[in-house]
Design a protein around this motif. Sequence first.
Motif, PDB file in Angstrom:
ATOM      1  N   VAL A 196       1.113  -1.233  -0.691  1.00 15.62           N
ATOM      2  CA  VAL A 196       0.019   0.012  -0.062  1.00 15.62           C
ATOM      3  C   VAL A 196       1.036   1.325   0.507  1.00 15.62           C
ATOM      4  N   ARG A 197       1.812   1.245   0.653  1.00 16.60           N
ATOM      5  CA  ARG A 197       2.438   2.670   0.613  1.00 16.60           C
ATOM      6  C   ARG A 197       3.944   2.958  -0.665  1.00 16.60           C
ATOM      7  N   MET A 198       4.339   2.066  -1.852  1.00 15.74           N
ATOM      8  CA  MET A 198       4.451   1.519  -2.570  1.00 15.74           C
ATOM      9  C   MET A 198       3.780   1.851  -3.533  1.00 15.74           C
ATOM     10  N   LEU A 199       1.760   2.072  -3.490  1.00 12.17           N
ATOM     11  CA  LEU A 199       0.192   1.926  -3.716  1.00 12.17           C
ATOM     12  C   LEU A 199       0.910   4.133  -3.643  1.00 12.17           C
ATOM     13  N   VAL A 200       0.911   4.282  -3.164  1.00 14.54           N
ATOM     14  CA  VAL A 200       0.320   5.613  -2.407  1.00 14.54           C
ATOM     15  C   VAL A 200       1.736   6.492  -2.827  1.00 14.54           C
ATOM     16  N   THR A 201       2.831   6.209  -2.548  1.00 17.44           N
ATOM     17  CA  THR A 201       3.552   7.108  -3.416  1.00 17.44           C
ATOM     18  C   THR A 201       4.463   6.548  -4.662  1.00 17.44           C
ATOM     19  N   GLU A 202       3.675   6.129  -5.881  1.00 17.09           N
ATOM     20  CA  GLU A 202       4.112   5.761  -6.953  1.00 17.09           C
ATOM     21  C   GLU A 202       5.300   5.241  -6.485  1.00 17.09           C
ATOM     22  N   ASN A 203       5.267   3.802  -5.879  1.00 20.61           N
ATOM     23  CA  ASN A 203       6.706   3.340  -5.596  1.00 20.61           C
ATOM     24  C   ASN A 203       8.025   4.107  -4.900  1.00 20.61           C
TER      25      ASN A 203
END
Length: 258
Positions: A58-65
């Motif tokens: 989810v963190r990668m989704l929010v921050t665009e990887n």
Amino acid sequence: MLRKFGYSWFLLKRSLWLILPIAGIGMAESRLGNQRCNDLIISIQGDSGAHFLNQMDVRMLVTENGGDPLLGSRLKDVALNDLENRVKRNKLIRKCQIYRDLRGNIVVEVEQERPLARWISTSENGEMQNAAGFYINDDGASFPLSDSYSARALLVSGSYFKDTKKLQMVKGSAMMDLLRFLNADPFWKAQVAQVNADRDGEIYLLTVLGDQKIELGMAEDYQSKFKKLRLFYEKVLSQDWSRYKRISIKFQDQIVCE
């Protein structure tokens, strides 16, 4: 004159009671907006037995990887709606809500999809051809398999399930009710291994005990068919589970066995 002055003072006090809280909220919002993002707080809701996504996903989704780290960003400059839309692009996520808290954190709450069934590709004799497929949720919509987790779900096959648009139409409501029934009833959930439906919606079931192929017919009136089949299980098959290989309950008031 005194009465008029007293009435004006009363109105002034009432106005202050309304204005001061609003002003306080505005000041708090202004201070919060000027704060820097301290952390991303991620909460994943949904079926406790399914783990399609973890907090790092989810963190990668929010921050665009990692391309948009957010940490240290001024909160008023963070477009929360854009972040929500960014996360919702992942088909394993059912819902997403993102907001900021009073501590300067961005809070991300996601609800992952819940599989009602899993479609698999099979040959004409019912054997699984490959590991490809997709999940079907409680609304009849499909969502992709996860690379990191495989959920236990009722297996379905056949051309009818391949086009999930049918399941979301009025004509597909009986089929969806059948899938929900098989997931909710403890006996049939343990006994039915796979549901196959052809292009027209004709259903046959593969079972665990006895390895029977059960011809159910159309999904309509499935409840009375399963009551009839349950009685047959208790009176006949419980004596010898391997006695028959094919059982048809598609015809009203009769059971045909081979």
